[in-house]
Design a protein around this motif. Structure first.
Motif, PDB file in Angstrom:
ATOM      1  N   UNK A 117      98.190  13.945   4.500  1.00  0.00           N
ATOM      2  CA  UNK A 117      98.557  15.138   3.739  1.00  0.00           C
ATOM      3  C   UNK A 117      99.714  15.899   4.390  1.00  0.00           C
ATOM      4  N   UNK A 118      99.709  15.978   5.718  1.00  0.00           N
ATOM      5  CA  UNK A 118     100.776  16.693   6.405  1.00  0.00           C
ATOM      6  C   UNK A 118     102.109  15.974   6.228  1.00  0.00           C
ATOM      7  N   UNK A 119     102.090  14.653   6.348  1.00  0.00           N
ATOM      8  CA  UNK A 119     103.315  13.880   6.203  1.00  0.00           C
ATOM      9  C   UNK A 119     103.882  13.971   4.788  1.00  0.00           C
ATOM     10  N   UNK A 120     102.998  14.182   3.815  1.00  0.00           N
ATOM     11  CA  UNK A 120     103.418  14.196   2.415  1.00  0.00           C
ATOM     12  C   UNK A 120     103.478  15.594   1.818  1.00  0.00           C
ATOM     13  N   UNK A 121     103.428  16.619   2.670  1.00  0.00           N
ATOM     14  CA  UNK A 121     103.376  17.990   2.168  1.00  0.00           C
ATOM     15  C   UNK A 121     104.532  18.298   1.207  1.00  0.00           C
ATOM     16  N   UNK A 122     105.764  18.045   1.645  1.00  0.00           N
ATOM     17  CA  UNK A 122     106.929  18.342   0.799  1.00  0.00           C
ATOM     18  C   UNK A 122     106.984  17.417  -0.420  1.00  0.00           C
ATOM     19  N   UNK A 123     106.595  16.177  -0.242  1.00  0.00           N
ATOM     20  CA  UNK A 123     106.606  15.180  -1.310  1.00  0.00           C
ATOM     21  C   UNK A 123     105.659  15.565  -2.454  1.00  0.00           C
ATOM     22  N   UNK A 171      88.934   8.233  -2.865  1.00  0.00           N
ATOM     23  CA  UNK A 171      90.118   7.942  -2.067  1.00  0.00           C
ATOM     24  C   UNK A 171      90.702   6.607  -2.511  1.00  0.00           C
ATOM     25  N   UNK A 172      92.020   6.513  -2.535  1.00  0.00           N
ATOM     26  CA  UNK A 172      92.708   5.247  -2.794  1.00  0.00           C
ATOM     27  C   UNK A 172      93.012   4.617  -1.441  1.00  0.00           C
ATOM     28  N   UNK A 173      92.503   3.413  -1.208  1.00  0.00           N
ATOM     29  CA  UNK A 173      92.806   2.711   0.037  1.00  0.00           C
ATOM     30  C   UNK A 173      93.384   1.341  -0.303  1.00  0.00           C
ATOM     31  N   UNK A 174      94.265   0.866   0.554  1.00  0.00           N
ATOM     32  CA  UNK A 174      94.880  -0.450   0.363  1.00  0.00           C
ATOM     33  C   UNK A 174      94.988  -1.120   1.727  1.00  0.00           C
ATOM     34  N   UNK A 175      94.443  -2.303   1.840  1.00  0.00           N
ATOM     35  CA  UNK A 175      94.451  -2.986   3.125  1.00  0.00           C
ATOM     36  C   UNK A 175      93.702  -2.210   4.200  1.00  0.00           C
ATOM     37  N   UNK A 176      92.696  -1.436   3.799  1.00  0.00           N
ATOM     38  CA  UNK A 176      91.902  -0.676   4.755  1.00  0.00           C
ATOM     39  C   UNK A 176      92.496   0.656   5.166  1.00  0.00           C
ATOM     40  N   UNK A 177      93.665   1.021   4.630  1.00  0.00           N
ATOM     41  CA  UNK A 177      94.331   2.276   4.983  1.00  0.00           C
ATOM     42  C   UNK A 177      94.288   3.259   3.823  1.00  0.00           C
ATOM     43  N   UNK A 178      94.075   4.541   4.143  1.00  0.00           N
ATOM     44  CA  UNK A 178      94.146   5.573   3.118  1.00  0.00           C
ATOM     45  C   UNK A 178      95.555   5.636   2.541  1.00  0.00           C
ATOM     46  N   UNK A 179      95.633   5.739   1.210  1.00  0.00           N
ATOM     47  CA  UNK A 179      96.943   5.795   0.557  1.00  0.00           C
ATOM     48  C   UNK A 179      97.066   6.966  -0.404  1.00  0.00           C
ATOM     49  N   UNK A 211      93.562  12.824 -12.446  1.00  0.00           N
ATOM     50  CA  UNK A 211      94.640  13.283 -11.582  1.00  0.00           C
ATOM     51  C   UNK A 211      94.723  12.383 -10.368  1.00  0.00           C
ATOM     52  N   UNK A 212      95.912  12.246  -9.787  1.00  0.00           N
ATOM     53  CA  UNK A 212      96.067  11.344  -8.648  1.00  0.00           C
ATOM     54  C   UNK A 212      97.271  11.755  -7.818  1.00  0.00           C
ATOM     55  N   UNK A 213      97.272  11.307  -6.566  1.00  0.00           N
ATOM     56  CA  UNK A 213      98.470  11.425  -5.721  1.00  0.00           C
ATOM     57  C   UNK A 213      98.513  10.222  -4.791  1.00  0.00           C
ATOM     58  N   UNK A 214      99.717   9.925  -4.307  1.00  0.00           N
ATOM     59  CA  UNK A 214      99.913   8.725  -3.472  1.00  0.00           C
ATOM     60  C   UNK A 214     100.847   9.054  -2.310  1.00  0.00           C
ATOM     61  N   UNK A 215     100.619   8.417  -1.203  1.00  0.00           N
ATOM     62  CA  UNK A 215     101.492   8.520  -0.035  1.00  0.00           C
ATOM     63  C   UNK A 215     102.909   8.086  -0.430  1.00  0.00           C
ATOM     64  N   UNK A 216     103.889   8.863  -0.017  1.00  0.00           N
ATOM     65  CA  UNK A 216     105.274   8.532  -0.376  1.00  0.00           C
ATOM     66  C   UNK A 216     105.658   7.140   0.107  1.00  0.00           C
ATOM     67  N   UNK A 217     105.140   6.730   1.268  1.00  0.00           N
ATOM     68  CA  UNK A 217     105.483   5.413   1.812  1.00  0.00           C
ATOM     69  C   UNK A 217     104.895   4.272   0.981  1.00  0.00           C
ATOM     70  N   UNK A 218     103.886   4.575   0.141  1.00  0.00           N
ATOM     71  CA  UNK A 218     103.262   3.534  -0.680  1.00  0.00           C
ATOM     72  C   UNK A 218     103.655   3.645  -2.143  1.00  0.00           C
ATOM     73  N   UNK A 227     102.811  -0.166  -6.987  1.00  0.00           N
ATOM     74  CA  UNK A 227     101.856  -0.511  -8.039  1.00  0.00           C
ATOM     75  C   UNK A 227     100.439  -0.063  -7.777  1.00  0.00           C
ATOM     76  N   UNK A 228     100.192   0.715  -6.701  1.00  0.00           N
ATOM     77  CA  UNK A 228      98.830   1.132  -6.373  1.00  0.00           C
ATOM     78  C   UNK A 228      98.275   2.134  -7.382  1.00  0.00           C
ATOM     79  N   UNK A 229      99.078   3.100  -7.787  1.00  0.00           N
ATOM     80  CA  UNK A 229      98.575   4.132  -8.697  1.00  0.00           C
ATOM     81  C   UNK A 229      98.221   3.562 -10.075  1.00  0.00           C
ATOM     82  N   UNK A 230      99.065   2.735 -10.702  1.00  0.00           N
ATOM     83  CA  UNK A 230      98.643   2.147 -11.981  1.00  0.00           C
ATOM     84  C   UNK A 230      97.347   1.347 -11.861  1.00  0.00           C
TER      85      UNK A 230
END
Length: 208
Positions: free
Chosen positions: A31-37, A75-83, A102-109, A113-116
């Protein structure tokens, strides 16, 4: 149709599940890394300064609402990591049998295609397992990434709601998209939207 909690939904390496206590360090960093995003898309309270609910309070609220059957927060996880996260709610039964996603995703991910896929998984569960009739998604007109999600999933555009939701410190217009159970052909495995997504966008799903 039975509301089950805790709940886990899977599609290959993509897993939707409740937040766990041990997720706190990774979740807080995410969440901190994606605050501005995320700021332009996060709902805000017009009577209170914008702030992120502490992890422990968020997890407890999620669990309480989910056990009551009012919300489905995963939570959305991919490969064992929170996304990211995806939430259905409020869930309404009776004559409506509907909910809002409603949804949100890590900018790096983003763009992988994770959100769809997560949204398709959730919609299939809501239709096939909870017996809902209508799923709605609201999107700010400026949010091109989210507009692409509803396009991929064939959600039907229903128009514009003026000043519909307080977001990023002001009342914002939102486009409305919806899907009803009659518009989806669901297979014996309970998948309809997800199966269609995989057929139309096979490159979005890792194999092996």
């Amino acid at each position: 149709m039975v509301h089950v909690w805790p709940l886990t939904l899977r599609d290959e390496e993509l897993v939707l599940r409740p937040l766990r206590r041990r997720d706190r360090p990774e979740f807080d960093r995410l969440r901190e890394r994606n605050r501005a995003w995320l700021r332009p898309w996060d709902a805000t309270d017009p009577e209170r300064a914008a702030r992120q609910l502490p992890f422990t309070a968020l997890r407890r609220w999620n669990d309480r609402q989910a056990r009551l059957g009012w919300y489905l927060p995963l939570a959305i996880t991919a490969g064992g990591r929170l996304a990211g996260q995806i939430t259905a709610g409020p869930i309404q039964y009776g004559a409506l049998r509907s909910t809002v996603l409603g949804y949100w995703i890590d900018r790096e991910r983003a763009g992988a295609g994770l959100v769809p896929r997560a949204t398709a998984l959730m919609i299939d569960h809501l239709f096939a397992e909870l017996g809902l009739h209508r799923i709605e998604v609201t999107v700010r007109p400026e949010n091109t990434a989210s507009l692409r999600v509803v396009e991929k999933l064939h959600l039907r555009p229903e128009g514009l709601r003026r000043s519909a939701i307080h977001v990023d410190g002001a009342w914002r217009d939102h486009l409305v998209f919806a899907l009803t159970a009659e518009e989806v052909t669901t297979g014996a495995d309970g998948h309809g939207v997800l199966a269609r997504l995989h057929r139309e966008f096979p490159s979005d799903t890792p194999t092996g």
